[in-house]
Each structure stands twice: as C-alpha cells, then as structure tokens.
Write an enzyme that holds these catalytic residues in place. Structure first.
Site, mmCIF file in Angstrom:
data_model
loop_
_atom_site.group_PDB
_atom_site.id
_atom_site.type_symbol
_atom_site.label_atom_id
_atom_site.label_comp_id
_atom_site.label_asym_id
_atom_site.label_seq_id
_atom_site.Cartn_x
_atom_site.Cartn_y
_atom_site.Cartn_z
ATOM 1 N N LYS A 62 0.838 -1.205 0.000
ATOM 2 C CA LYS A 62 0.000 0.000 0.000
ATOM 3 C C LYS A 62 0.876 1.259 0.000
ATOM 4 O O LYS A 62 0.611 2.212 -0.740
ATOM 5 C CB LYS A 62 -0.934 -0.004 1.225
ATOM 6 C CG LYS A 62 -2.019 -1.076 1.144
ATOM 7 C CD LYS A 62 -2.775 -1.266 2.465
ATOM 8 C CE LYS A 62 -3.745 -2.431 2.344
ATOM 9 N NZ LYS A 62 -4.480 -2.749 3.592
ATOM 10 N N ASP A 76 -10.850 2.704 4.363
ATOM 11 C CA ASP A 76 -11.190 1.278 4.310
ATOM 12 C C ASP A 76 -12.700 1.074 4.223
ATOM 13 O O ASP A 76 -13.163 -0.033 3.945
ATOM 14 C CB ASP A 76 -10.703 0.575 5.590
ATOM 15 C CG ASP A 76 -9.308 -0.021 5.446
ATOM 16 O OD1 ASP A 76 -8.987 -0.495 4.336
ATOM 17 O OD2 ASP A 76 -8.562 -0.025 6.443
ATOM 18 N N GLN A 80 -4.291 -1.453 9.920
ATOM 19 C CA GLN A 80 -4.252 -2.782 9.312
ATOM 20 C C GLN A 80 -4.804 -3.827 10.282
ATOM 21 O O GLN A 80 -4.451 -3.860 11.457
ATOM 22 C CB GLN A 80 -2.804 -3.124 8.898
ATOM 23 C CG GLN A 80 -2.655 -4.400 8.092
ATOM 24 C CD GLN A 80 -3.340 -4.369 6.727
ATOM 25 O OE1 GLN A 80 -3.547 -3.311 6.135
ATOM 26 N NE2 GLN A 80 -3.712 -5.525 6.227
#
Ligand code: GUN
Length: 295
Positions: free
Chosen positions: A52, A119, A96
C-alpha cells in the site's frame, strides 16, 4: 475461459490516479496522504502494508507508516487515530487488521473520522453504503465491482453467491451485488461456514465470489458451467520451491475449475491488486467526499 487480469486493471487505475494527482499539484490543490497504522509484525500484514505504501509513492500520493509493537494498548492506538483525524494534510487513515487480542477493532474503527476512513469500515460508511449514498466502500468489494465493470460482465438478474460473511468482504459484497445499479441488480445468496449443501447452492451461481479463506475449497462440483468465478482468498501455504518459503493460495482450485468458467480471477494477480487500487481511489476521493447528512 477468460482470465480476469486484476494486475493490468489495477495498473490502469493507478495511471488515472497519478494523472489526477499531477493535475491537483499543478492546480495548487492538496495532495492526498494516506496514514497506515501497523501493529506487530504479522507477515501477511507487513506485505500488504508495504505494498500500500509503495503504491502511494507510485501514484504520487503522500504516505506515512506508523508502527506499534504488538503489546500497544487500545488507548494509545485510539489516541494516535484521533491525532491523525485532526491533521489536515492526512486525507486517509487505515489501521491494518487483524489487531492483537487486547485491542477491540470496533473501538479503533469507531475512532477514525468517517471522512478519512478509506477502508470503509466505520459504521457510518457501512450504513451509507447500505442505503446507496455517497461513502467510502471497502476496498476489496469495490475492487471486484471495478473488475466486473472493466470487463463489462453482465450482472443484472443474475444469481450471485457470496461465500463468506466477513465484515471486510462477504457482507459488503452481498449488499453491493444486490443494489439497483450496475454492477449489481443480482439476486444474492450469502453462504458461510454453517451453510448446508454448500456445493449445491454454489452450483446455482451465475457469479460466484469466494471469500472464505479456505485454500482451494471451491472445486468443480461447486461451479456451474459458464459461471463467473471471483477468488478473494489469499492464504499463505508453505512451499519450499519459493524463495519466500510460501505460496499464495486462493479459495478456488483454479486449474480444476477454470475450464468450467466464462471468467475467472487468478491468485495472485486477480482481486489482490484491485484492493490496493480501490484504496488509492478512496484516498484520492476522501477530500471531496460529501456525506449527505454528516457534519
Ligand atoms: N486486513 C485484511 N484486509 C484489510 C483491509 O482491506 N484493510 C485493513 N485495514 N486491514 C485488512
């Protein structure tokens, strides 16, 4: 069988994002900046977050990686999220998953400002998505929609079976495939580990989306002739022939199933790269996202 090339589509989207960021720079507009929080040293999470961060660099976005040891407290993590919420140059925040067990992921997700929740995990984004209103859509389901769109795969009136009920993929995917726009308009069945007659139900799918995390569980008896098969699985299995010592396995037994499919995604190179492209899109759009009833 036609192979869906997620890597190529992801690169295409990255080029469009890079173009848009250059345009923003030239116009003196702010540059999107993704802040990623990584707790501990889980191998899979390390790889995903590194990828990412690298993609941010490739498209010209800003990025910050904030690391914590596995023992970090929930309070400390939430304090950092709140600090990032208040920094104007940070346009996207991701924590994460999975997190160590002393941390409740819902508490952390609830602390992220919905506008910066690239997200799409915050309940406000989930609720807006359910209603079809502007929001951040979780990256993996959005990546799958982009693939269906790119390859002009017909979805209207089709039976879509989603295998797996995770908050990150299965649940949002089932909502998105049943929405009244393209790609969508499907009749959706959501299956999970307790579903009876799994192969029988999957065999009725025109579009089968496997996101259950069980390597090569989907064998030919799960697949109807001519079905579209989307494989979200990325389980690491030991493989001494690989330099890394492991191979990535999807939920679909690709070689056994491929000849029955009209379209199929490989692992790696299918859904995985699209997840990152979608995250970049969400980060790009976060500054201009207008929630209809949130201030
Ligand atoms: N862990 C597995 N997939 C994801 C994802 O899309 N976002 C975050 N934050 N963590 C994950």
């Amino acid at each position: 069988m036609q192979r869906i090339d997620g890597k190529a589509v992801s690169l295409h989207i990255q080029q469009q994002i890079a173009f848009e960021i250059t345009r923003r720079k030239e116009s003196g507009l702010n540059i999107p900046h993704l802040a990623a929080i990584l707790v501990g040293h889980d191998g899979g999470s390390e790889t995903y977050v590194a990828s990412k961060m690298k993609t941010c660099e490739t498209v010209g976005m800003g990025s910050s990686l904030i690391r914590y040891p596995a023992e970090v407290s929930e309070a400390e993590l939430i304090a950092k999220v709140r600090e990032l919420n208040g920094l104007d140059h940070i346009t996207g925040i991701l924590v994460q998953m999975p997190l160590p067990k002393q941390i409740n992921p819902h508490h952390v997700i609830m602390a992220i400002h919905p506008q910066k929740d690239v997200d799409g995990f915050h309940p406000l984004n989930t609720g807006l998505m359910m209603k079809g209103l502007p929001c951040h859509i979780p990256a993996t389901p959005q990546g799958i929609l982009l693939l269906l769109e790119y390859y002009k795969i017909d979805t209207e009136g089709k039976h879509c079976v989603v295998l797996g009920r995770s908050d990150i993929v299965g649940k949002p995917m089932s909502v998105l495939m049943s929405r009244s726009s393209y790609p969508g308009n499907c009749t959706v069945t959501l299956c999970h580990s307790r579903t009876k007659n799994l192969p029988e139900i999957c065999r009725t799918a025109d579009i089968l989306i496997a996101a259950i995390g069980k390597p090569e569980m989907v064998t030919p008896d799960f697949v109807k002739e001519g079905a579209v098969v989307i494989d979200v699985g990325t389980t690491r299995v030991p493989d001494i022939s690989k330099k890394s010592g492991y191979a990535l396995k999807g939920d679909v037994a690709f070689d056994l199933v491929k000849d029955k499919c009209s379209w199929i995604t490989p692992v790696p190179g299918g859904v995985g790269p699209m997840t990152i492209a979608s995250l970049m899109l969400n980060t790009l759009h976060s500054a201009s996202l207008k929630f209809e009833s949130y201030s």
